[in-house]
Design an enzyme around this catalytic site. Sequence first.
Site: not given
Length: 536
Positions: A437, A456
């Site tokens: 992301h 992440c």
Amino acid sequence: MISLLPFQGCGQDRKNAEKNSIDSLRNRDLNEWSKSIPGSFSSQTNSKFDSLEIAVFLKKYPKLKKYEKNVSTFYSHRNMAFAWFDKEGLIEHASSFTDRMRNLQYDGVNKELPYAQVLDSLIYESSLEKVSDETVLNLELMLTAQYFAFADIVWDGMDQSVSSKVDWNLPRKRVSYEEFLDSILETAPEQIKELKRPVNRQYGLLRKFLQKYSELDETGKWFEIKAVNKSLRPGDSSVVVVQIKQRLNDLGDLKINDGGRIYDSELEKAVKSFQQRHGLKDDGVVGKTTIAEMNVPFKQRIKQLMVNMERSRWVPVSLNSDYLVVNIPEFKLHVNSGDKLLWSCNIVVGKPIHKTAVFSGKLKYVVFSPYWNVPKSIVINEVLKDMRRDRNYLEKHNMEITGYRDGIPEIRQKPGPDNSLGLVKFLFPNSYNMYLHDTPAKSLFNESSRAFSHGCMRIQEPFKLAQFLLKNDPYWDDEKINAAMNAGTERTVTLNEGVPVFIVYFTAFVDRDGRINFRKDIYERDDRLAEMMMIK
């Protein structure tokens, strides 16, 4: 680099299993490898033997028993015809193969092939004027069994249980070593080196540097460079400069060593090259961090090379599709098409306490202007504390409560430029709840070590990745991608075809310029694997 393959945004409640994508990758790897086999079977088909002889042979040499199925399958496909002999005798391929087997010291393994001396004796006996049928058959079967032992040790590596124990959750490659042996025997001896080996190309590249570092270690050239009180810059003069020139000349960064004390322009280029290869800020300034990397003993680098050669045995040989590779210790995302590296960018990975997992999946969704559903662990450990200190905390951070579960508020952050996921996220459903992301915290990409997230992966160039993933969809031009990223309304785009993603862990690798790179073992995984490989 490897071609095959933020805080904040982890822990979405996706529970989709990844088994189907793993099976798909395994099958693709096997199919692509099979396509690369130029021939079907060896042409040495005049002489044949009874299949019962295989059991007799393995009873005589029990250490090769584990390869019984491989040997039997290989010869059944040949209708029990000899592979290593023709009417003139032992074919040239046998000599090439035995030479390769005798040089395992640079293959990064602490094992020996069984019955190596027996093989040598059989080869010698086969060269005599009178050779018995028993010797010929034993040599034939010994060469084939030794080939499968070699493939097992050198190309396949330690078994699945070992890779699982070191948290390597990628599907292991699947190739047909029987077919590759046929391919070898069908190829002219002088062309065998051109055959594509059944192992990722990083293995062969690392092997060359293992040989180089082993030779450096054997010469006893290593010495500890003196620590510097102040950083060295171009124009400085010091006895330490003499030592640095020697070290960088040994390592190949400095082509010509004049032995002088002056930090000149040639040394500056060499220092920058060394810094780049070790993931340091390439400013040409030699401070404590750069000296520390220069002082890593050759033996430690040899261990690092062997560990990463083992990892390279586990990954797919090659892929003919588009795919993404994240190398955690390198803090990089690599975008590939087949064997071609298209571009790379910096990423942020998980802190050692929140490790980014090593796994694979298929990227299926691009989510523009995403919500961030704050993971329960972050709500409990961080957000609730902040809410107690500041009653307006949620409003200030554009967050809202969407409900309660077990007395704990479920909180999400609304889309926008300050959203922890940035303006876009890229999902490849997996059981680790991890994805790629964007991030509003752009300054972290300038750090040389970028382990800051909860697991992440934050990417430096999200717009460019969205362009790449949507390049075959005529609707999504640059203007529409930019508009969707800044719309403030969540929108999910499903890709027509998923793109494989490999999250890997290589602390040593060869880049596309042919330079060996080393990185810090940020999750302390090298020593554990080295211990299992019995590397001192």
